[in-house]
Design an enzyme around this catalytic site. Sequence first.
Site, PDB file in Angstrom:
ATOM      1  N   ASP A  97      34.104   6.472 -13.450  1.00 44.81           N
ATOM      2  CA  ASP A  97      34.365   7.438 -12.364  1.00 44.81           C
ATOM      3  C   ASP A  97      33.382   7.295 -11.215  1.00 44.81           C
ATOM      4  OD1 ASP A  97      35.455  10.131 -14.562  1.00 44.81           O
ATOM      5  OD2 ASP A  97      36.422   8.302 -13.855  1.00 44.81           O
ATOM      6  N   LYS A 123      34.409  19.193 -13.742  1.00 46.40           N
ATOM      7  CA  LYS A 123      35.877  19.213 -13.878  1.00 46.40           C
ATOM      8  C   LYS A 123      36.276  18.742 -15.268  1.00 46.40           C
ATOM      9  CE  LYS A 123      38.369  15.641 -12.225  1.00 46.40           C
ATOM     10  NZ  LYS A 123      39.306  15.021 -13.171  1.00 46.40           N
ATOM     11  N   ASN A 124      35.714  17.627 -15.709  1.00 47.06           N
ATOM     12  CA  ASN A 124      36.191  17.011 -16.953  1.00 47.06           C
ATOM     13  C   ASN A 124      35.665  17.689 -18.202  1.00 47.06           C
ATOM     14  OD1 ASN A 124      37.647  15.341 -15.352  1.00 47.06           O
ATOM     15  ND2 ASN A 124      36.336  13.539 -15.631  1.00 47.06           N
ATOM     16  N   ILE A 165      49.439   7.365 -23.906  1.00 49.34           N
ATOM     17  CA  ILE A 165      48.883   8.388 -24.815  1.00 49.34           C
ATOM     18  C   ILE A 165      49.086   7.955 -26.269  1.00 49.34           C
ATOM     19  CG2 ILE A 165      49.139  10.343 -23.208  1.00 49.34           C
ATOM     20  CD1 ILE A 165      51.741  11.067 -24.736  1.00 49.34           C
ATOM     21  N   ASP A 166      49.207   6.635 -26.479  1.00 54.41           N
ATOM     22  CA  ASP A 166      49.455   6.129 -27.837  1.00 54.41           C
ATOM     23  C   ASP A 166      48.357   6.510 -28.818  1.00 54.41           C
ATOM     24  OD1 ASP A 166      48.030   4.345 -26.076  1.00 54.41           O
ATOM     25  OD2 ASP A 166      47.940   2.940 -27.735  1.00 54.41           O
ATOM     26  N   LEU A 167      47.096   6.541 -28.347  1.00 52.84           N
ATOM     27  CA  LEU A 167      45.983   6.889 -29.256  1.00 52.84           C
ATOM     28  C   LEU A 167      46.065   8.367 -29.660  1.00 52.84           C
ATOM     29  CD1 LEU A 167      43.046   5.004 -27.465  1.00 52.84           C
ATOM     30  CD2 LEU A 167      44.452   4.220 -29.393  1.00 52.84           C
ATOM     31  N   CYS A 218      46.005  10.684 -11.729  1.00 49.13           N
ATOM     32  CA  CYS A 218      45.777   9.673 -10.687  1.00 49.13           C
ATOM     33  C   CYS A 218      46.430   8.340 -11.089  1.00 49.13           C
ATOM     34  CB  CYS A 218      44.276   9.427 -10.534  1.00 49.13           C
ATOM     35  SG  CYS A 218      43.533  10.585  -9.406  1.00 49.13           S
ATOM     36  N   ARG A 225      40.921  17.438  -5.875  1.00 49.46           N
ATOM     37  CA  ARG A 225      41.123  17.552  -7.328  1.00 49.46           C
ATOM     38  C   ARG A 225      39.776  17.660  -8.051  1.00 49.46           C
ATOM     39  NH1 ARG A 225      45.509  13.540  -9.745  1.00 49.46           N
ATOM     40  NH2 ARG A 225      44.999  14.938 -11.453  1.00 49.46           N
ATOM     41  N   ARG A 238      48.812   5.189 -17.915  1.00 51.13           N
ATOM     42  CA  ARG A 238      47.971   6.177 -18.605  1.00 51.13           C
ATOM     43  C   ARG A 238      48.643   6.491 -19.944  1.00 51.13           C
ATOM     44  NH1 ARG A 238      44.540   8.575 -14.768  1.00 51.13           N
ATOM     45  NH2 ARG A 238      43.242   9.255 -16.482  1.00 51.13           N
ATOM     46  N   ARG A 267      46.581  14.612 -15.687  1.00 51.26           N
ATOM     47  CA  ARG A 267      46.378  13.775 -16.876  1.00 51.26           C
ATOM     48  C   ARG A 267      45.856  14.617 -18.038  1.00 51.26           C
ATOM     49  NH1 ARG A 267      47.194   9.381 -20.056  1.00 51.26           N
ATOM     50  NH2 ARG A 267      45.389   9.076 -21.393  1.00 51.26           N
ATOM     51  N   ILE A 270      37.608  -0.150 -17.833  1.00 50.75           N
ATOM     52  CA  ILE A 270      38.294   1.014 -18.419  1.00 50.75           C
ATOM     53  C   ILE A 270      39.716   1.161 -17.907  1.00 50.75           C
ATOM     54  CG2 ILE A 270      38.184   3.507 -18.778  1.00 50.75           C
ATOM     55  CD1 ILE A 270      35.825   2.082 -20.060  1.00 50.75           C
TER      56      ILE A 270
HETATM   57  C1  EPZ Z   1      39.029  10.959 -18.886  1.00 53.28           C
HETATM   58  O1  EPZ Z   1      40.337  10.441 -18.725  1.00 53.28           O
HETATM   59  C2  EPZ Z   1      38.637  11.507 -17.520  1.00 53.28           C
HETATM   60  N1  EPZ Z   1      39.571  12.555 -17.141  1.00 53.28           N
HETATM   61  C3  EPZ Z   1      38.658  10.384 -16.485  1.00 53.28           C
HETATM   62  O2  EPZ Z   1      38.200  10.939 -15.249  1.00 53.28           O
HETATM   63  C4  EPZ Z   1      37.684   9.297 -16.928  1.00 53.28           C
HETATM   64  O3  EPZ Z   1      37.758   8.222 -16.007  1.00 53.28           O
HETATM   65  C5  EPZ Z   1      38.077   8.815 -18.333  1.00 53.28           C
HETATM   66  O4  EPZ Z   1      38.087   9.932 -19.243  1.00 53.28           O
HETATM   67  C6  EPZ Z   1      37.103   7.776 -18.862  1.00 53.28           C
HETATM   68  O5  EPZ Z   1      35.812   8.299 -18.877  1.00 53.28           O
HETATM   69  C7  EPZ Z   1      39.416  13.796 -17.665  1.00 53.28           C
HETATM   70  O6  EPZ Z   1      38.536  14.045 -18.475  1.00 53.28           O
HETATM   71  C8  EPZ Z   1      40.378  14.843 -17.193  1.00 53.28           C
HETATM   72  P1  EPZ Z   1      40.538   7.790 -21.706  1.00 53.28           P
HETATM   73  P2  EPZ Z   1      41.201   9.993 -20.027  1.00 53.28           P
HETATM   74  O7  EPZ Z   1      41.530   8.369 -22.638  1.00 53.28           O
HETATM   75  O8  EPZ Z   1      40.957  10.951 -21.139  1.00 53.28           O
HETATM   76  C9  EPZ Z   1      43.309   3.990 -22.251  1.00 53.28           C
HETATM   77  C10 EPZ Z   1      38.277  11.424 -12.975  1.00 53.28           C
HETATM   78  O9  EPZ Z   1      38.204  10.714 -11.965  1.00 53.28           O
HETATM   79  N2  EPZ Z   1      44.050   4.819 -23.212  1.00 53.28           N
HETATM   80  O10 EPZ Z   1      39.113   7.631 -22.155  1.00 53.28           O
HETATM   81  O11 EPZ Z   1      42.573   9.751 -19.597  1.00 53.28           O
HETATM   82  C11 EPZ Z   1      43.542   4.461 -20.819  1.00 53.28           C
HETATM   83  O12 EPZ Z   1      44.737   3.905 -20.299  1.00 53.28           O
HETATM   84  C12 EPZ Z   1      39.125  10.978 -14.142  1.00 53.28           C
HETATM   85  O13 EPZ Z   1      37.664  12.531 -13.118  1.00 53.28           O
HETATM   86  C13 EPZ Z   1      45.060   4.229 -23.974  1.00 53.28           C
HETATM   87  O14 EPZ Z   1      45.324   3.032 -23.860  1.00 53.28           O
HETATM   88  O15 EPZ Z   1      40.487   8.607 -20.347  1.00 53.28           O
HETATM   89  C14 EPZ Z   1      42.334   3.967 -20.101  1.00 53.28           C
HETATM   90  O16 EPZ Z   1      42.526   2.613 -19.754  1.00 53.28           O
HETATM   91  C15 EPZ Z   1      39.811   9.652 -13.885  1.00 53.28           C
HETATM   92  N3  EPZ Z   1      45.758   4.999 -24.825  1.00 53.28           N
HETATM   93  C16 EPZ Z   1      41.232   4.069 -21.158  1.00 53.28           C
HETATM   94  O17 EPZ Z   1      41.893   4.141 -22.421  1.00 53.28           O
HETATM   95  C17 EPZ Z   1      45.502   6.335 -24.977  1.00 53.28           C
HETATM   96  O18 EPZ Z   1      46.180   6.998 -25.807  1.00 53.28           O
HETATM   97  C18 EPZ Z   1      40.350   5.292 -20.982  1.00 53.28           C
HETATM   98  O19 EPZ Z   1      41.140   6.399 -21.174  1.00 53.28           O
HETATM   99  C19 EPZ Z   1      44.478   6.918 -24.199  1.00 53.28           C
HETATM  100  C20 EPZ Z   1      43.758   6.142 -23.323  1.00 53.28           C
END
Ligand code: EPZ
Length: 418
Positions: free
Chosen positions: A305, A22-23, A123-125, A116, A397, A121, A92, A327
């Site tokens: 995950d 999926k991811n 998106i500042d980064l 989820c 999902r 969640r 997301r 995380i």
């Molecule tokens: C991806 O989510 C995956 N989703 C998630 O899988 C997975 O848990 C996650 O990566 C970590 O491996 C998809 O690929 C669709 P992140 P993503 O940006 O991209 C914080 C599942 O169950 N953050 O690495 O959203 C965020 O809040 C899902 O399949 C910021 O603070 O993950 C989180 O605490 C769940 N600012 C951490 O970083 C930002 O701009 C990890 O987020 C972006 C993220």
Amino acid sequence: MSRILIEGGIPLSGVADVHGAKNAVLPILAATVLNEGVNVIHNCPNLRDVNITLEMLKYLGANVQREGDTLTIDTRGRLGNHIPEKLMRQLRSSIVFMGAILARNKRAKISAPGGCELGPRPIDLHIKALKELGVKIRETHGYIFCNGLGMEGKEIHLSFPSVGATENIMLAACLAKGKTIIQNVAKEPEIEDLAAYLNKMGAKISGAGTSRIVIDGVERLDAAEHRVMPDRIVATTYLCCAAVTGGSVEIRKVIPDHLSASLSCLRDCGCEIAVGRDWVKLKAPGRLHSVSDITTMPYPGFPTDAQSMFLAMLCTAEGTSIIKETIFESRFKLVEELVRMGADVTVDGRIAVVRGVPKLSGADVSAADLRGGAALVVAGLAAEGMTEVENPHFIDRGYEQLEETLTLLGAKIKRLLD
Ligand code: EPZ
């Protein structure tokens, strides 16, 4: 309202295949926007999240066809800049369309994504990195307006190796003028799969899978054919189902290297693990041992995950396990459901203490997110008696035909449709 009914206590056995990731497929589908051609993507699972992404592509103007696990995405002609909130908020990963649409049209109008409920969640980064690439971004009335006419390659340092932010920058930078260097990027296999597909399209990306990615912008990209990598979390879920029931299974169509942190933990629990080129065999002990420290980390650390499935699995292990979720802020919602089944788990912030009990008892429980829902299935398979898992749409999902696969492995599980 449909629910999943499980009769627990049956050791799983047999062979199961794992579907596409999926991811990996979600950002790869968004990446088709970067070219004007007919893209063929194989090993695409039939999941709710994939279907919502296909709706987004169709809304932009792409033509989408599915034949089995092969998707044909025709992105010729003009594509729109805007994805409506009702679609964006369902997913997301929709946020990566920002980088994809910017790369193609140099302008984008999207809303904040959904997904989820694992905590905020943000998106500042994503926003910070795109601004560093020269994108002008205005946020108003819940929408994000992006003007990427002045986009050009830069050196970017991510304060956290965010998977989504890494993907967004990769998509935006492929067609930007000049060289982009991204430091402290996510190293997840899904990033490598996205880079492999983009490079097939003619992009110039190196370093995917390491903490430093270099992208040389090109003028145009062409449609390409790609086979999506296997889903490492689905594979881990099947292994946890076998481990918690004292079973013995072979899981095929996997990349064992992607599972190394989870396999190491399963060995610590007392499972015998054998690994081949594209398969893993697991033989579980009568009762699992506890694990003193599971700490979720960015890849190649223990995957967040998989955390919920391991938490559920360790509820009946011998001894006390400590799980630290670094995380996401709230990824322990399933604990109160597990306690209804007789688990002895206490949560303090990002730490869960799991004191193993000899048996769980079946109960009516409710899924609140994708992996938490899958974890309740793991618990139900181990429990004495019947378990009903409500809100199985969360599980849909990320898992294609979960009940059918587990039935193949000997589980007594079915979906009740009201
Ligand atoms: C991806 O989510 C995956 N989703 C998630 O899988 C997975 O848990 C996650 O990566 C970590 O491996 C998809 O690929 C669709 P992140 P993503 O940006 O991209 C914080 C599942 O169950 N953050 O690495 O959203 C965020 O809040 C899902 O399949 C910021 O603070 O993950 C989180 O605490 C769940 N600012 C951490 O970083 C930002 O701009 C990890 O987020 C972006 C993220």
